[in-house]
Design a protein around this motif. Structure first.
Motif, PDB file in Angstrom:
ATOM      1  N   SER A 151     -27.989  -9.791 -31.268  1.00 60.39           N
ATOM      2  CA  SER A 151     -26.865  -8.857 -31.365  1.00 60.39           C
ATOM      3  C   SER A 151     -26.037  -9.123 -32.613  1.00 60.39           C
ATOM      4  CB  SER A 151     -25.988  -8.985 -30.113  1.00 60.39           C
ATOM      5  OG  SER A 151     -24.805  -8.225 -30.250  1.00 60.39           O
ATOM      6  N   LEU A 152     -25.777 -10.382 -32.908  1.00 65.63           N
ATOM      7  CA  LEU A 152     -24.997 -10.738 -34.100  1.00 65.63           C
ATOM      8  C   LEU A 152     -25.752 -10.375 -35.378  1.00 65.63           C
ATOM      9  CD1 LEU A 152     -23.623 -14.237 -33.037  1.00 65.63           C
ATOM     10  CD2 LEU A 152     -22.316 -12.128 -33.321  1.00 65.63           C
ATOM     11  N   GLN A 153     -27.040 -10.598 -35.340  1.00 65.46           N
ATOM     12  CA  GLN A 153     -27.856 -10.323 -36.519  1.00 65.46           C
ATOM     13  C   GLN A 153     -27.932  -8.820 -36.802  1.00 65.46           C
ATOM     14  OE1 GLN A 153     -31.890 -11.709 -36.141  1.00 65.46           O
ATOM     15  NE2 GLN A 153     -31.991 -12.227 -38.310  1.00 65.46           N
ATOM     16  N   GLU A 175     -28.031 -12.810 -27.621  1.00 63.45           N
ATOM     17  CA  GLU A 175     -26.728 -12.776 -28.297  1.00 63.45           C
ATOM     18  C   GLU A 175     -26.887 -12.924 -29.795  1.00 63.45           C
ATOM     19  OE1 GLU A 175     -23.568 -12.147 -27.352  1.00 63.45           O
ATOM     20  OE2 GLU A 175     -24.390 -11.587 -25.410  1.00 63.45           O
TER      21      GLU A 175
END
Length: 129
Positions: free
Chosen positions: A125-127, A122
């Protein structure tokens, strides 16, 4: 000589452990449903990695629960044997109950490690997003 109260001490601990396992399963089921709604038919590569991780965790939680329940059953059988004054059988069942509980906890530790891997996916994914 072991008395009836020794295995009885495990009852609250095993019950709380099984409750915690059930909560982990329910959270996992909710995550799977959310992932399904979010992704639909267009499953991204990141989601595929999450799905693989979730499948492993489901199997691990099922195994944790099975060994936890087995520990509970064996602990109950140990209490019965001790009640009937079958000391050796009661002690053996209690030892096997403890071993089963230990196996359950080790699976739990492994599942926590995989859960941390899911959080890293997760974060990735944000990065990248």
């Amino acid at each position: 000589m072991m008395d009836l109260t020794t295995p009885a001490l495990l009852f609250p601990a095993i019950s709380l452990l099984l409750l915690a396992y059930t909560n982990r399963f329910l959270v996992l089921a909710q995550l799977i449903r959310e992932l399904n709604q979010r992704e639909g038919d267009n499953v991204r590569d990141l989601a595929k990695r999450q799905i693989s991780n979730l499948r492993k965790r489901i199997v691990l939680i099922k195994t944790m629960q099975a060994f936890g329940v087995l520990s509970f059953v064996l602990c109950t059988a140990a209490m019965f044997c001790l009640f009937m004054l079958w000391q050796i059988a009661g002690q053996l069942l209690f030892v096997v109950s403890l071993i089963s509980l230990l196996i359950s906890l080790l699976y739990s530790l492994y599942e926590i490690q995989i859960s941390c891997d899911a959080i890293n996916i997760e974060l990735e994914s944000l990065q990248n997003g």
